[in-house]
Design a protein around this motif. Sequence first.
Motif, short mmCIF file in Angstrom:
data_model
loop_
_atom_site.label_atom_id
_atom_site.label_comp_id
_atom_site.label_asym_id
_atom_site.label_seq_id
_atom_site.Cartn_x
_atom_site.Cartn_y
_atom_site.Cartn_z
N ASN A 1 2.59 4.22 8.66
CA ASN A 1 1.50 3.27 8.92
C ASN A 1 0.68 3.68 10.13
O ASN A 1 -0.55 3.54 10.14
N ALA B 1 0.81 -1.21 0.00
CA ALA B 1 0.00 0.00 0.00
C ALA B 1 0.84 1.27 0.00
O ALA B 1 0.36 2.34 -0.36
N GLN B 2 2.11 1.17 0.38
CA GLN B 2 2.98 2.35 0.44
C GLN B 2 3.96 2.44 -0.72
O GLN B 2 4.72 3.39 -0.80
N ASP C 1 -1.59 6.56 9.01
CA ASP C 1 -2.71 6.13 8.17
C ASP C 1 -3.78 5.40 9.00
O ASP C 1 -4.98 5.61 8.81
N GLU D 1 3.94 -6.96 5.55
CA GLU D 1 2.51 -6.77 5.36
C GLU D 1 1.96 -6.03 6.56
O GLU D 1 2.38 -6.26 7.70
#
Length: 256
Positions: free
Chosen positions: A64, A12-13, A67, A35
């Motif tokens: 993370n 996702a990054q 977010d 993950e």
Amino acid sequence: MPRPVVITRPAAQAGELASLVAALGREAVLFPLLEIHPLPDPAPLQAALAALERYALVAFVSPNAIDAAFAARPMWPAGMTLAVVGEGSRMALARHGVTDGNATILRPLDSRRSDSEGLLAALDKSLLPGKEVLIIRGENGRELLADALRAAGARVTTVAAYRRSAPVPEAGQFAQLVRLIESSCDWIVTSSEAMRNLVEIVGQAGGEGAVAKMQQQHLLLPHARIAESARLMGFMNITETGSGDEGLLAALQSRP
């Protein structure tokens, strides 16, 4: 031909950095080594975020953490004092609409020290006694920041916002990894945990011979602590970069 650039961030990054690498005329290969998962019980995080107004300082240990926190509470009180450990986290705040224009964002003064130690060096500890501080992090994070703030007199609450795990590669990913090791690549690795996962997965893919070949690959590492971990694992072809995507891209541009 330019060497491929292997980006090992969580999936996702990785997309934005991959686009920036491609804009340099380099092939970006995504091979996540971590993950990121939501917590099975989000109640402690939700309780901490419901009481944000009580905290004089909220510190995030990673993008993370940012977010996950903003997913749980998208709207934050204006004018809060926040702290981050690196440029990637500052950019993550900006993606959620939080900038130096609407919040006080404390961060390391030296871009080469994008970690808890660098943040601690930038904080005015004389302002901390008796103050409530919230640290938002992943599960099983380092205690250094919390311990140092408590030693300075702050009342510290830590809360987990996400869970990390090592990926379980499929057969095709093992084959891809072997092909990458057989060629010459630039590898971007952004945490010591990802470094450990890399060595483990390479060993699973091809045994000690594959690990020996991997140790000859060029690594771009954004922190001295990650570089030290890599050297202890037998890697010597290392470039330490500045914090954030800008530092990684500058290091790539300096190489043929």
